[in-house]
Design a protein around this motif. Sequence first.
Motif, PDB file in Angstrom:
ATOM      1  N   LEU A 125      45.185  39.120  32.224  1.00 43.57           N
ATOM      2  CA  LEU A 125      44.286  39.804  33.161  1.00 43.57           C
ATOM      3  C   LEU A 125      42.819  39.645  32.776  1.00 43.57           C
ATOM      4  O   LEU A 125      41.943  39.705  33.636  1.00 43.57           O
ATOM      5  CB  LEU A 125      44.633  41.299  33.215  1.00 43.57           C
ATOM      6  CG  LEU A 125      46.038  41.662  33.708  1.00 43.57           C
ATOM      7  CD1 LEU A 125      46.252  43.163  33.582  1.00 43.57           C
ATOM      8  CD2 LEU A 125      46.231  41.219  35.147  1.00 43.57           C
ATOM      9  N   LEU A 126      42.559  39.453  31.480  1.00 39.88           N
ATOM     10  CA  LEU A 126      41.174  39.414  30.991  1.00 39.88           C
ATOM     11  C   LEU A 126      40.657  37.980  31.022  1.00 39.88           C
ATOM     12  O   LEU A 126      40.475  37.328  29.992  1.00 39.88           O
ATOM     13  CB  LEU A 126      41.108  39.995  29.571  1.00 39.88           C
ATOM     14  CG  LEU A 126      41.655  41.416  29.407  1.00 39.88           C
ATOM     15  CD1 LEU A 126      41.531  41.881  27.960  1.00 39.88           C
ATOM     16  CD2 LEU A 126      40.923  42.379  30.339  1.00 39.88           C
ATOM     17  N   ALA A 134      38.997  44.458  34.776  1.00 40.94           N
ATOM     18  CA  ALA A 134      39.311  43.373  33.840  1.00 40.94           C
ATOM     19  C   ALA A 134      38.158  42.395  33.702  1.00 40.94           C
ATOM     20  O   ALA A 134      37.999  41.763  32.651  1.00 40.94           O
ATOM     21  CB  ALA A 134      40.574  42.637  34.289  1.00 40.94           C
ATOM     22  N   LEU A 146      44.524  48.817  34.162  1.00 41.01           N
ATOM     23  CA  LEU A 146      44.075  47.608  34.865  1.00 41.01           C
ATOM     24  C   LEU A 146      44.994  47.236  36.020  1.00 41.01           C
ATOM     25  O   LEU A 146      44.576  46.522  36.943  1.00 41.01           O
ATOM     26  CB  LEU A 146      43.992  46.434  33.867  1.00 41.01           C
ATOM     27  CG  LEU A 146      42.993  46.564  32.717  1.00 41.01           C
ATOM     28  CD1 LEU A 146      43.000  45.303  31.870  1.00 41.01           C
ATOM     29  CD2 LEU A 146      41.590  46.839  33.231  1.00 41.01           C
TER      30      LEU A 146
END
Length: 409
Positions: A122-123, A77, A68
């Motif tokens: 990041l998600l 992501a 990612l």
Amino acid sequence: MATLNTLPYETLTQILSGLSNADLAHISCVSSRLCAVAEPLLYKAPCLSETTMAGRQRSSLEIFLQTLLLPGRESLATYAKSLRVDRRRGSYRMYEHEVLDPSVLPRSSQSHGTELVSLLHLLSSIQVLHIAPANACSDFTRLMEPCDGALPSTLQLALRSLRIFRCASFNPMGMRAQTVLTLLRLPCIRSIWTPVNRENGFIMRAPIHTAAASSITDLRLSGSIPIASLSYLLRDLAALTHFGYDAYVSDDFDLQAFMAVLEPLRNSLQHLYLELTTDNEPYVELDDVFIGGSLRTWPVLRTLSCGLVPLLGKGKQDDSLRLVDVLPPSLRELEVLSDNYWLCREVLLEALDLVGKKESVVPNLECLAIVNPFGARSVYQERLAILCESLGVRYKEDCFCLLMWEGGE
């Protein structure tokens, strides 16, 4: 003639959605168009491992995180809607009987739990999170709590879309009660299933800012949580419809105080699961008195799964309540769990009394389950089965598939 490269995007998505992750990875290498279709499916619900396997230098969690962070791959992501982190690679289901062996946990200068937290930042679109490893829970709980009690942590801000949180029930560490409270205040959260760390079961202080009422509808907790902390967790849960609590309790556990803690849920709770167990001898003396509480005035309760102790208590023969005195008329499914304080004969007699008065006490009752730990069929069980059949009530014996602790999202 139609080919994979000429089919509409929606049709390709439907075709590829049935493939395994390995197949999706291969398909994504065929062409840029197939890659655009396969990658959202491939990264939608990753199942990662924290621990390195034999012959491998890096865990799948570490590899996924580094992917990612590659230049031009930031958009991956946004595809992730669900994340599961197990301690074994490729293991989707963790079993209740497994014991976590500290010797298999990774040892490094940087905790893999910290890698998980970095990944969660990041998600931003993640809606479902499953955590199994103990070291991940440790770092997750530490970084989830507010730094100064007034402002939310960066991890809280990263989980603004989280709807479902699961922490493996066998996890020996579990979550801190303070962290569960923080999860309850996430804006989109709807369901939390987690054990609570016994050594960190106390909520040390209230947040300085006034938190809005939680929107959670499903809360399942396990572990010995102090009643004061449990009361604080259940405060302002006006939307809660499912509640489960499974814990070992001491011999002097205050059942009356525990039932009083549940009272604020009276007008919203539809499904209740309680299992309180002790390490003492199977039965107590008749002169020991444990006063429980009544659910008689709970207007919308439909499913109840518990032993008799949380409701009736165990008291002297002349002052004990009966099952018919404490159940609400709205009840549709009742499961009586094995209970250290009650003989199976007493349970069956209570059930016979209840079903015999079904029309006036629980007119909507559809299912009755009795968990008999001894497995021996008695004349009372036969009578109860016949009576239930005559009244159109489904009857189950030795039922270990709990009404309140089964199913998924």
